[in-house]
Design a protein around this motif. Structure first.
Motif, PDB file in Angstrom:
ATOM      1  N   UNK A 104       0.839  -1.205   0.000  1.00 47.49           N
ATOM      2  CA  UNK A 104       0.000   0.000   0.000  1.00 47.49           C
ATOM      3  C   UNK A 104       0.868   1.246   0.000  1.00 47.49           C
ATOM      4  N   UNK A 105       0.298   2.326  -0.472  1.00 41.48           N
ATOM      5  CA  UNK A 105       0.942   3.629  -0.341  1.00 41.48           C
ATOM      6  C   UNK A 105      -0.127   4.663  -0.012  1.00 41.48           C
ATOM      7  N   UNK A 106       0.320   5.882   0.207  1.00 37.18           N
ATOM      8  CA  UNK A 106      -0.585   6.946   0.615  1.00 37.18           C
ATOM      9  C   UNK A 106      -1.707   7.144  -0.397  1.00 37.18           C
ATOM     10  N   UNK A 107      -1.360   7.195  -1.683  1.00 40.32           N
ATOM     11  CA  UNK A 107      -2.355   7.469  -2.716  1.00 40.32           C
ATOM     12  C   UNK A 107      -3.432   6.390  -2.756  1.00 40.32           C
ATOM     13  N   UNK A 108      -3.032   5.137  -2.629  1.00 44.90           N
ATOM     14  CA  UNK A 108      -4.001   4.048  -2.676  1.00 44.90           C
ATOM     15  C   UNK A 108      -4.935   4.094  -1.474  1.00 44.90           C
ATOM     16  N   UNK A 109      -4.391   4.315  -0.276  1.00 49.53           N
ATOM     17  CA  UNK A 109      -5.217   4.279   0.930  1.00 49.53           C
ATOM     18  C   UNK A 109      -6.227   5.426   0.999  1.00 49.53           C
ATOM     19  N   UNK A 110      -5.982   6.484   0.256  1.00 50.89           N
ATOM     20  CA  UNK A 110      -6.952   7.588   0.245  1.00 50.89           C
ATOM     21  C   UNK A 110      -7.826   7.562  -1.007  1.00 50.89           C
ATOM     22  N   UNK A 111      -7.744   6.487  -1.781  1.00 50.05           N
ATOM     23  CA  UNK A 111      -8.463   6.391  -3.050  1.00 50.05           C
ATOM     24  C   UNK A 111      -9.943   6.091  -2.842  1.00 50.05           C
ATOM     25  N   UNK A 112     -10.729   6.370  -3.868  1.00 51.95           N
ATOM     26  CA  UNK A 112     -12.160   6.072  -3.830  1.00 51.95           C
ATOM     27  C   UNK A 112     -12.400   4.568  -3.752  1.00 51.95           C
ATOM     28  N   UNK A 113     -11.492   3.790  -4.326  1.00 52.51           N
ATOM     29  CA  UNK A 113     -11.618   2.331  -4.262  1.00 52.51           C
ATOM     30  C   UNK A 113     -11.604   1.843  -2.816  1.00 52.51           C
ATOM     31  N   UNK A 114     -10.676   2.355  -2.026  1.00 52.76           N
ATOM     32  CA  UNK A 114     -10.595   1.972  -0.618  1.00 52.76           C
ATOM     33  C   UNK A 114     -11.817   2.478   0.133  1.00 52.76           C
ATOM     34  N   UNK A 115     -12.248   3.680  -0.162  1.00 50.25           N
ATOM     35  CA  UNK A 115     -13.422   4.238   0.505  1.00 50.25           C
ATOM     36  C   UNK A 115     -14.663   3.391   0.237  1.00 50.25           C
ATOM     37  N   UNK A 116     -14.809   2.888  -0.994  1.00 53.81           N
ATOM     38  CA  UNK A 116     -15.952   2.043  -1.318  1.00 53.81           C
ATOM     39  C   UNK A 116     -15.895   0.725  -0.550  1.00 53.81           C
ATOM     40  N   UNK A 117     -14.683   0.176  -0.387  1.00 55.30           N
ATOM     41  CA  UNK A 117     -14.558  -1.099   0.313  1.00 55.30           C
ATOM     42  C   UNK A 117     -14.799  -0.976   1.808  1.00 55.30           C
ATOM     43  N   UNK A 118     -14.282   0.084   2.404  1.00 57.26           N
ATOM     44  CA  UNK A 118     -14.307   0.198   3.864  1.00 57.26           C
ATOM     45  C   UNK A 118     -15.395   1.117   4.390  1.00 57.26           C
ATOM     46  N   UNK A 119     -15.908   1.995   3.547  1.00 56.30           N
ATOM     47  CA  UNK A 119     -16.868   2.967   4.034  1.00 56.30           C
ATOM     48  C   UNK A 119     -16.176   4.051   4.846  1.00 56.30           C
ATOM     49  N   UNK A 120     -16.963   4.835   5.579  1.00 53.25           N
ATOM     50  CA  UNK A 120     -16.394   5.922   6.382  1.00 53.25           C
ATOM     51  C   UNK A 120     -16.146   5.429   7.802  1.00 53.25           C
ATOM     52  N   UNK A 121     -14.904   5.536   8.243  1.00 54.04           N
ATOM     53  CA  UNK A 121     -14.496   5.084   9.567  1.00 54.04           C
ATOM     54  C   UNK A 121     -14.258   6.294  10.469  1.00 54.04           C
ATOM     55  N   UNK A 122     -14.420   6.092  11.776  1.00 57.86           N
ATOM     56  CA  UNK A 122     -14.133   7.144  12.745  1.00 57.86           C
ATOM     57  C   UNK A 122     -13.042   6.667  13.686  1.00 57.86           C
ATOM     58  N   UNK A 123     -11.976   7.438  13.789  1.00 59.46           N
ATOM     59  CA  UNK A 123     -10.871   7.145  14.699  1.00 59.46           C
ATOM     60  C   UNK A 123     -10.972   8.094  15.893  1.00 59.46           C
ATOM     61  N   UNK A 124     -10.715   7.567  17.077  1.00 64.24           N
ATOM     62  CA  UNK A 124     -10.842   8.365  18.294  1.00 64.24           C
ATOM     63  C   UNK A 124      -9.554   8.245  19.104  1.00 64.24           C
ATOM     64  N   UNK A 125      -9.216   9.328  19.791  1.00 63.72           N
ATOM     65  CA  UNK A 125      -7.994   9.314  20.595  1.00 63.72           C
ATOM     66  C   UNK A 125      -8.084  10.344  21.714  1.00 63.72           C
ATOM     67  N   UNK A 126      -7.176  10.207  22.671  1.00 62.86           N
ATOM     68  CA  UNK A 126      -6.985  11.211  23.724  1.00 62.86           C
ATOM     69  C   UNK A 126      -5.626  11.849  23.514  1.00 62.86           C
ATOM     70  N   UNK A 127      -5.500  13.104  23.929  1.00 60.54           N
ATOM     71  CA  UNK A 127      -4.246  13.808  23.644  1.00 60.54           C
ATOM     72  C   UNK A 127      -4.041  14.986  24.581  1.00 60.54           C
ATOM     73  N   UNK A 128      -2.779  15.373  24.727  1.00 60.63           N
ATOM     74  CA  UNK A 128      -2.444  16.653  25.325  1.00 60.63           C
ATOM     75  C   UNK A 128      -2.177  17.679  24.233  1.00 60.63           C
TER      76      UNK A 128
END
Length: 341
Positions: A104-128
């Motif tokens: 994988x590379x950056x361009x592929x992971x942000x592609x419409x193909x990946x979005x169609x396969x995985x849908x919209x995901x939500x990532x959550x975190x805590x931070x300072x």
């Protein structure tokens, strides 16, 4: 005249230097670092951050050379944290896609193909501050959503910097460690995915990937030293610690590169969040800091060590230093004339 608080230094009695049962985790090995750096290089704006000399301070200290890895240039985010967050999110997406990160590379992971396969995901975190902004930025770059929880007292500038990426940012009425627990709770309740740079029981893969991402910084630094100072190797390594993931990743990588001869490593924390300094005086277990974690070193205001980080720092750090806020304030006030580069 007000007496300055002292910096406390504790030598590490558990250190395994000189081969006393040395065992470096695979996720900070040179091979793992190469995989992470190869992925980071696929980002359009990737550039190694500069290794800056501080000749004025070196002269004052009576040493030949003092070098600082200047992460203020990293992807325009002013912090190394994005190396870990982007790599961990990428690894997570690859696992969902059923492909190795090497394919994988950056361009592929942000592609419409990946979005169609995985849908919209939500990532959550805590931070300072910086880690949350890194997760938010990486999620946005890869076409996904992010939710970030910050501890009470977080600077409004940090909150707004996170929101500018398109993420939701919430300041809670609690400290950093409570924000971590809340992010985990919300992920379980809402089907989100936690991207946290500290580990706990049952949650170790993503923190390990974050640490693997941080090794890019260490690999760059050693390459820059080899190019700028042929034949020389660093004698001492100072690493700041919050939960310890960056410090452990860099130290683990450096040790793995040359187990028989690596720099004397000092881990530095604020007095108000000195969990590693306290842990070094115990029986080998990670111990929490005491108090409300109030320090001007906001990114280091973490009271509980990451278990993954502690295992590496316990075994390979040579000393732990607990510093008053005045140390950071004085360093911040030093004139730029002391720098080169």
């Amino acid at each position: 005249m007000v007496k300055k608080e002292a910096t406390h230094v504790r030598l590490n009695p558990m250190n395994r230097r000189n081969g006393k049962g040395m065992s470096i985790p695979e996720f900070v090995s040179p091979k793992a670092a190469y995989t992470a750096e190869t992925f980071h290089r696929t980002f359009p704006d990737y550039q190694p951050t500069p290794l800056v000399g501080l000749p004025g301070l070196a002269t004052k200290l009576g040493i030949r050379q003092l070098l600082v890895k200047d992460e203020s240039h990293r992807f325009g985010l002013n912090a190394f944290k994005v190396l870990g967050a982007s790599y961990a999110i990428a690894r997570y997406l690859c696992e969902k896609l059923g492909i190795p990160i090497e394919e994988a590379d950056f361009a592929y992971l942000r592609s419409e193909e990946v979005k169609r396969q995985l849908g919209e995901l939500t990532f959550v975190t805590a931070t300072d501050g910086n880690h949350g902004r890194a997760v938010a930025w990486a999620a946005a770059q890869l076409g996904q959503k992010a939710v970030v929880y910050l501890p009470k007292g977080s600077a409004s500038q940090r909150v707004e910097a996170i929101r500018k990426t398109g993420a939701h940012a919430h300041v809670i009425n609690g400290n950093y460690d409570e924000a971590v627990r809340l992010s985990d709770q919300m992920a379980r309740e809402r089907g989100w995915q936690v991207i946290q740079d500290t580990a706990w029981e049952g949650y170790t893969d993503i923190p390990a990937w974050i640490m693997q991402g941080y090794t890019t910084m260490a690999a760059e630094a050693l390459q820059q030293i080899a190019e700028q100072f042929p034949g020389e190797t660093p004698t001492h390594l100072f690493l700041q610690a919050g939960v310890g993931s960056m410090a452990a990743a860099v130290l683990g990588y450096v040790v793995a590169r040359n187990p028989s001869q690596y720099p004397f490593a000092i881990i530095v924390e604020p007095h108000a969040a000195d969990c590693f300094y306290r842990s070094a005086a115990g029986d080998g277990r990670a111990l929490p800091a005491m108090g409300d974690l109030r320090t001007i070193m906001a990114g280091l205001a973490c009271g509980e060590p990451s278990p993954l980080a502690w295992e590496i720092l316990r075994d390979y750090a040579d000393a732990f230093a607990s510093c008053p806020d005045s140390v950071a304030a004085e360093g911040h006030a030093q004139p730029r004339a002391s720098c080169r580069g």
